[in-house]
Scaffold this motif. Structure first.
Motif, PDB file in Angstrom:
ATOM      1  N   ASN A 109       0.910  -1.253   0.051  1.00 42.52           N
ATOM      2  CA  ASN A 109       0.260  -0.187  -0.098  1.00 42.52           C
ATOM      3  C   ASN A 109       0.956   1.321   0.083  1.00 42.52           C
ATOM      4  O   ASN A 109       0.306   2.372  -0.605  1.00 42.52           O
ATOM      5  CB  ASN A 109      -0.964  -0.164   1.201  1.00 42.52           C
ATOM      6  N   ALA A 110       1.964   1.033   0.752  1.00 38.42           N
ATOM      7  CA  ALA A 110       2.909   2.526   0.900  1.00 38.42           C
ATOM      8  C   ALA A 110       3.079   3.105  -0.451  1.00 38.42           C
ATOM      9  O   ALA A 110       2.842   4.418  -0.554  1.00 38.42           O
ATOM     10  CB  ALA A 110       4.289   1.953   1.525  1.00 38.42           C
ATOM     11  N   PRO A 111       3.501   2.615  -1.588  1.00 39.03           N
ATOM     12  CA  PRO A 111       4.062   3.463  -3.033  1.00 39.03           C
ATOM     13  C   PRO A 111       2.968   4.350  -3.164  1.00 39.03           C
ATOM     14  O   PRO A 111       3.280   5.403  -3.841  1.00 39.03           O
ATOM     15  CB  PRO A 111       4.367   2.344  -4.028  1.00 39.03           C
ATOM     16  N   ILE A 112       1.650   4.160  -2.968  1.00 41.76           N
ATOM     17  CA  ILE A 112       0.464   4.773  -3.401  1.00 41.76           C
ATOM     18  C   ILE A 112       0.845   6.185  -2.803  1.00 41.76           C
ATOM     19  O   ILE A 112       0.393   7.363  -3.664  1.00 41.76           O
ATOM     20  CB  ILE A 112      -0.774   4.144  -3.491  1.00 41.76           C
ATOM     21  N   ASN A 113       0.903   6.223  -1.741  1.00 41.57           N
ATOM     22  CA  ASN A 113       0.847   7.457  -0.950  1.00 41.57           C
ATOM     23  C   ASN A 113       2.204   8.308  -1.016  1.00 41.57           C
ATOM     24  O   ASN A 113       2.200   9.316  -0.928  1.00 41.57           O
ATOM     25  CB  ASN A 113       0.733   7.289   0.616  1.00 41.57           C
ATOM     26  N   LEU A 114       3.210   7.511  -1.523  1.00 35.63           N
ATOM     27  CA  LEU A 114       4.458   8.107  -1.749  1.00 35.63           C
ATOM     28  C   LEU A 114       4.247   8.934  -3.004  1.00 35.63           C
ATOM     29  O   LEU A 114       5.096   9.882  -3.323  1.00 35.63           O
ATOM     30  CB  LEU A 114       5.539   7.242  -1.742  1.00 35.63           C
ATOM     31  N   ILE A 115       3.997   8.154  -3.925  1.00 41.74           N
ATOM     32  CA  ILE A 115       3.588   8.839  -5.532  1.00 41.74           C
ATOM     33  C   ILE A 115       2.849  10.049  -5.375  1.00 41.74           C
ATOM     34  O   ILE A 115       3.148  11.053  -5.773  1.00 41.74           O
ATOM     35  CB  ILE A 115       3.299   7.672  -6.536  1.00 41.74           C
ATOM     36  N   ALA A 116       1.624   9.632  -4.930  1.00 42.60           N
ATOM     37  CA  ALA A 116       0.699  11.020  -4.904  1.00 42.60           C
ATOM     38  C   ALA A 116       0.003  11.181  -3.870  1.00 42.60           C
ATOM     39  O   ALA A 116      -0.306  10.194  -3.137  1.00 42.60           O
ATOM     40  CB  ALA A 116      -0.409  10.610  -6.068  1.00 42.60           C
ATOM     41  N   PRO A 117      -0.102  12.775  -3.364  1.00 38.27           N
ATOM     42  CA  PRO A 117      -0.764  12.937  -2.151  1.00 38.27           C
ATOM     43  C   PRO A 117      -2.158  12.432  -2.240  1.00 38.27           C
ATOM     44  O   PRO A 117      -2.813  12.545  -3.697  1.00 38.27           O
ATOM     45  CB  PRO A 117      -0.555  14.417  -2.034  1.00 38.27           C
ATOM     46  N   PRO A 118      -2.950  12.183  -1.227  1.00 35.72           N
ATOM     47  CA  PRO A 118      -4.409  12.061  -1.483  1.00 35.72           C
ATOM     48  C   PRO A 118      -5.157  13.133  -2.018  1.00 35.72           C
ATOM     49  O   PRO A 118      -5.123  14.220  -1.707  1.00 35.72           O
ATOM     50  CB  PRO A 118      -4.845  11.625  -0.050  1.00 35.72           C
ATOM     51  N   THR A 119      -6.024  12.651  -3.042  1.00 32.94           N
ATOM     52  CA  THR A 119      -6.824  13.720  -3.520  1.00 32.94           C
ATOM     53  C   THR A 119      -8.229  13.356  -3.265  1.00 32.94           C
ATOM     54  O   THR A 119      -8.594  12.307  -3.144  1.00 32.94           O
ATOM     55  CB  THR A 119      -6.569  13.877  -4.936  1.00 32.94           C
ATOM     56  N   CYS A 120      -9.165  14.504  -3.484  1.00 28.64           N
ATOM     57  CA  CYS A 120     -10.549  14.414  -3.329  1.00 28.64           C
ATOM     58  C   CYS A 120     -11.013  13.643  -4.655  1.00 28.64           C
ATOM     59  O   CYS A 120     -10.634  13.711  -5.635  1.00 28.64           O
ATOM     60  CB  CYS A 120     -11.312  15.715  -3.352  1.00 28.64           C
ATOM     61  N   GLN A 121     -11.767  12.270  -4.282  1.00 32.53           N
ATOM     62  CA  GLN A 121     -12.119  11.766  -5.537  1.00 32.53           C
ATOM     63  C   GLN A 121     -13.401  12.186  -6.300  1.00 32.53           C
ATOM     64  O   GLN A 121     -13.911  11.781  -7.316  1.00 32.53           O
ATOM     65  CB  GLN A 121     -12.643  10.261  -4.748  1.00 32.53           C
ATOM     66  N   ILE A 122     -13.640  13.570  -6.065  1.00 26.27           N
ATOM     67  CA  ILE A 122     -14.870  14.146  -6.784  1.00 26.27           C
ATOM     68  C   ILE A 122     -14.240  15.274  -7.757  1.00 26.27           C
ATOM     69  O   ILE A 122     -14.348  15.016  -8.776  1.00 26.27           O
ATOM     70  CB  ILE A 122     -15.777  14.875  -5.846  1.00 26.27           C
ATOM     71  N   CYS A 123     -13.340  16.256  -7.097  1.00 24.76           N
ATOM     72  CA  CYS A 123     -12.817  17.172  -7.783  1.00 24.76           C
ATOM     73  C   CYS A 123     -11.306  17.065  -8.103  1.00 24.76           C
ATOM     74  O   CYS A 123     -10.836  18.087  -8.846  1.00 24.76           O
ATOM     75  CB  CYS A 123     -13.388  18.616  -7.319  1.00 24.76           C
ATOM     76  N   GLY A 124     -10.716  16.370  -7.261  1.00 23.81           N
ATOM     77  CA  GLY A 124      -9.263  16.087  -7.535  1.00 23.81           C
ATOM     78  C   GLY A 124      -8.386  16.996  -6.441  1.00 23.81           C
ATOM     79  O   GLY A 124      -6.973  16.962  -6.512  1.00 23.81           O
ATOM     80  N   ASN A 125      -8.892  18.030  -5.774  1.00 22.76           N
ATOM     81  CA  ASN A 125      -8.192  18.657  -4.803  1.00 22.76           C
ATOM     82  C   ASN A 125      -7.380  18.004  -3.853  1.00 22.76           C
ATOM     83  O   ASN A 125      -7.841  16.670  -3.568  1.00 22.76           O
ATOM     84  CB  ASN A 125      -9.273  19.753  -4.121  1.00 22.76           C
ATOM     85  N   ARG A 126      -6.685  18.668  -3.425  1.00 23.29           N
ATOM     86  CA  ARG A 126      -5.762  17.824  -2.039  1.00 23.29           C
ATOM     87  C   ARG A 126      -6.679  17.603  -0.974  1.00 23.29           C
ATOM     88  O   ARG A 126      -7.588  18.420  -0.635  1.00 23.29           O
ATOM     89  CB  ARG A 126      -4.501  18.746  -1.699  1.00 23.29           C
ATOM     90  N   VAL A 127      -6.541  16.427  -0.509  1.00 23.51           N
ATOM     91  CA  VAL A 127      -7.529  16.261   0.655  1.00 23.51           C
ATOM     92  C   VAL A 127      -6.697  15.568   2.020  1.00 23.51           C
ATOM     93  O   VAL A 127      -5.691  14.915   1.579  1.00 23.51           O
ATOM     94  CB  VAL A 127      -8.635  15.291   0.384  1.00 23.51           C
ATOM     95  N   GLU A 128      -6.953  15.849   3.170  1.00 25.64           N
ATOM     96  CA  GLU A 128      -6.322  15.434   4.261  1.00 25.64           C
ATOM     97  C   GLU A 128      -6.842  14.089   4.567  1.00 25.64           C
ATOM     98  O   GLU A 128      -5.853  13.299   5.057  1.00 25.64           O
ATOM     99  CB  GLU A 128      -6.476  16.423   5.411  1.00 25.64           C
ATOM    100  N   ASP A 129      -8.109  13.770   4.571  1.00 26.67           N
ATOM    101  CA  ASP A 129      -8.566  12.813   5.311  1.00 26.67           C
ATOM    102  C   ASP A 129      -9.890  12.579   4.670  1.00 26.67           C
ATOM    103  O   ASP A 129     -10.682  13.436   4.305  1.00 26.67           O
ATOM    104  CB  ASP A 129      -8.942  13.048   6.806  1.00 26.67           C
TER     105      ASP A 129
END
Ligand SMILES: [Zn+2]
Length: 218
Positions: free
Chosen positions: A8-28
């Protein structure tokens, strides 16, 4: 590190989590702050209402089917985005907090539709809401024929005809008799589908049948 964490780790390393609706960065969580605000705007002013259909006591509904709420449903239903489905289940479970039901059950898809999609969105929602709300789930109904999507039919009487007698009970009537049952669907338009799904339950002696949906369209 366990294997699961490594995978699971590489996914988080490559791209910061994004909103699945609009693509903005999202904390949680699957949805960003802007989209959460938009959802707040789509929230219905009441948690439940008494529909003008004979078999359903109350319809509990969270949002208007528009904008972000419609995107959430489409991502879950047509793209199989499970994070969106779990988000829907969470918001839906909150809506029935403090209400008492004996069984929750899904408004089933027709078998060929379910095969085509690979999963049933109403079955999954029912399972997750059952876990969140602590109400036992039980499969009670079967859709006995294909019915074109209600949203495609503009006329209310066409919608009623489209789903008439489309559902049947798949358990003995005594399992339903005297029970308070909550039907789960993702979206309702006129309530005609919910009404038909409730019919065999009412006929089998259910004490009451209410429904819980994520959004109301139209
Ligand atoms: Zn967003």
């Amino acid at each position: 590190m366990r294997l699961k964490d490594i995978l699971n780790a590489p996914i988080n390393l490559i791209a910061p989590p994004t909103c699945q609706i609009c693509g903005n960065r999202v904390e949680d969580g699957p949805i960003c702050e802007d989209c959460t605000l938009e959802l707040a705007r789509l929230k219905l002013p009441i948690c439940c209402y008494r529909p003008l259909i004979e078999n359903i006591e109350l319809i509990f509904a969270v949002y208007r089917f528009d904008s972000v709420a419609a995107d959430v449903v489409h991502l879950f239903k047509y793209s199989g985005n499970m994070a969106m489905g779990k988000f829907m289940a969470k918001m839906m479970a909150k809506e029935i907090d403090g209400h008492d039901f004996d069984i929750i059950t899904d408004v089933p898809l027709f078998v060929s539709r379910r095969r085509e999609r690979g999963f049933s969105q109403t079955e999954l929602l029912t399972r997750w809401i059952s876990e969140l709300a602590g109400i036992p789930e039980r499969k009670l109904l079967r859709r006995n024929r294909y019915t074109p999507p209600q949203a495609r039919l503009k006329d209310h009487s066409m919608r009623i005809e489209n789903v008439r007698d489309a559902f049947e009970l798949i358990v003995p009537a005594y399992e339903v008799d005297g029970r308070k049952i909550l039907l789960i669907d993702d979206v309702t338009t006129s309530g005609a589908t919910l009404n038909e799904a409730a019919r065999p339950l009412v006929d089998a002696g259910a004490e009451l049948v209410s429904a819980l949906v994520f959004a109301v369209a139209g």
